[in-house]
Design an enzyme around this catalytic site. Structure first.
Site, mmCIF file in Angstrom:
data_model
loop_
_atom_site.group_PDB
_atom_site.id
_atom_site.type_symbol
_atom_site.label_atom_id
_atom_site.label_comp_id
_atom_site.label_asym_id
_atom_site.label_seq_id
_atom_site.Cartn_x
_atom_site.Cartn_y
_atom_site.Cartn_z
ATOM 1 N N TRP A 137 0.871 -1.185 0.000
ATOM 2 C CA TRP A 137 0.000 0.000 0.000
ATOM 3 C C TRP A 137 0.902 1.227 0.000
ATOM 4 C CZ3 TRP A 137 -5.490 0.602 0.464
ATOM 5 C CH2 TRP A 137 -5.901 1.935 0.519
ATOM 6 N N ASP A 243 9.589 3.203 1.534
ATOM 7 C CA ASP A 243 8.426 3.936 2.031
ATOM 8 C C ASP A 243 8.344 3.686 3.536
ATOM 9 O OD1 ASP A 243 5.972 4.934 2.736
ATOM 10 O OD2 ASP A 243 4.841 3.918 1.142
ATOM 11 N N LYS A 272 3.146 10.516 7.506
ATOM 12 C CA LYS A 272 2.479 10.147 8.754
ATOM 13 C C LYS A 272 3.229 10.578 10.005
ATOM 14 C CE LYS A 272 -0.199 6.171 6.997
ATOM 15 N NZ LYS A 272 -1.549 6.590 7.342
#
Length: 434
Positions: A137, A243, A272
């Protein structure tokens, strides 16, 4: 108008955006520390850290003070202008990273940062093909969505050509095993790249992966895997992009998850955790790659690139992480959390596996002895946890049991970890009747 809709279903005028999932019950009125509070006064212990982002908890007083001070002074600029918070954050982030990662740009979301990283990699290498994990994802925007395989691929038309999926090295559910029945990740990786090489048109640009697959089921790459993957990339002239949206900045017990393996990526993506819940992301790379991209006219000009307000928040995040040694705290709390989950597994047969690093832990359910489906069981446990005061996040992927992604804030207390474990224990017992 507001009076007219009072008492109606809260999502009446909202687009539902989470696939077939529903909104969480209750309307959240405020949040503080490790908890969120609904309008009707209920407290929910937040074991997702605001979707793995609020590593300092909610409404951290130093974040609040930074936002108040910075928004009154300088919040947003023309995208070609620079500000002191941006320059400071770039220098300080580089100081937390090994060489040669010393060039940064700041964006808003992980998807946007992955777009920029992939765009840079394609420009520098001259290729267009991208490899990522089969349960990845990386976001819902164009290139990020093309590199996302865990969900959201059906019904949206053809993806861009040149995207390849690599098998996930899942030790609990291994696809290829050795003579002892354990995951043979080296053979799996070799076979994966044999298939990629067979399909490639000779234009491989990048490999984009998470060191710990989060939405893919909290799959921690086996020690040695990342180094082997880096070697595969170098053999093919590809750039390795990591990532670390969820694993970066102390959550796994190290400042960055890649540190465990001694592998430095060509491009690092943060989001995030960098904004501790506010929209801040970063792309970091070497001076050499940045120069090559610049010479070729690298273009990623957005409205909120290098905005001063979120950059100021990022600087405060680094202050708190360093001062409070939250990498060490994440390791300590991770031991407490994983140990407690292992104790639950000893009492609840439906817990098949506990895995992860630091404060990013996966708990995978398996089908119950009475034939209970793991996915349905996971949804039922999630509902009961919510009723008892614990917000949990379940991942349900086709072909695997429901897996909880457990990620409390790094500022959580021992008592909060224990309270969450107790609620989960009760929810499992009541749901399974054991």
């Amino acid at each position: 108008m507001l009076d007219d809709i009072a008492g109606t279903e809260p999502e009446r005028h909202l687009v539902r955006y989470s696939g077939r999932g529903a909104f969480s019950p209750g309307i959240i009125a405020r949040a503080e520390g490790s908890s969120v509070f609904t309008e009707d006064g209920r407290e929910l212990l937040d074991f997702t850290s605001g979707q793995m982002s609020a590593i300092l908890g909610h409404a951290h007083p130093e974040i609040v003070a930074t936002v108040r001070e910075q928004v009154a002074r300088l919040d947003h600029l023309y995208s070609g202008m620079l500000s002191r918070p941006v320059l400071d954050l770039a220098e300080r982030l580089a100081g937390t990273l090994p060489e040669p990662l010393d060039k940064a740009m700041f964006l808003t979301t992980g998807a946007e940062a992955n777009e920029a990283a992939l765009r840079m990699a394609k420009l520098v290498t001259g290729g267009h093909e991208v490899v990522s994990f089969a349960r990845s994802w990386h976001g819902m925007t164009q290139a990020a969505a093309n590199a996302t395989y865990s969900a959201g691929r059906v019904g949206y038309g053809p993806t861009a050509p040149g995207n390849f999926a690599l098998p996930v090295p899942d030790r609990f559910r291994p696809g290829i095993v050795d003579a002892d029945g354990n995951l043979d990740w080296r053979r799996q990786l070799d076979l994966g790249f044999e298939l990629i090489d067979a399909q490639s048109v000779g234009s491989l640009a990048a490999c984009l992966v998470e060191p710990v697959l989060s939405s893919g089921g909290v799959i921690d790459l086996p020690p040695g895997y990342l180094a082997a993957l880096r070697d595969k990339c170098r053999e093919r002239g590809m750039l390795l992009i990591l990532d670390e949206a969820q694993t970066g900045l102390c959550r796994t017990g190290d400042w960055y998850a890649f540190e465990r393996d001694g592998v430095v990526p060509d491009i690092l993506v943060l989001s995030k955790t960098l904004g501790a819940g506010l929209p801040l992301a970063a792309v970091l790379t070497s001076a050499e790659i940045e120069q090559q991209a610049h010479d070729r006219g690298f273009l990623f000009f957005t409205t909120h690139v290098n905005d001063p307000l979120p950059a100021a928040v990022g600087n405060t995040v680094l202050d708190v992480l360093s001062r409070d040694r939250l990498d060490v705290r994440a390791r300590e709390l991770g031991v407490r959390l994983s140990g407690g989950l292992e104790e639950l597994a000893a009492r609840h047969p439906v817990i098949g596996d506990v895995r992860g690093r630091g404060l990013l832990v996966g708990l995978e359910l398996v089908d119950g002895p009475g034939g209970e489906d793991a996915d349905k069981l996971g949804a039922a446990v999630t509902r009961r946890c919510t009723e008892l005061g614990l917000h949990m996040n379940i991942v349900q992927l086709p072909g695997m049991g429901g897996t909880f992604r457990i990620a409390p804030p790094l500022t959580a207390t021992d008592a909060e970890i224990d309270r969450g474990l107790a609620i989960l224990d009760t929810a499992l017992a009541e749901t399974t009747g054991r």
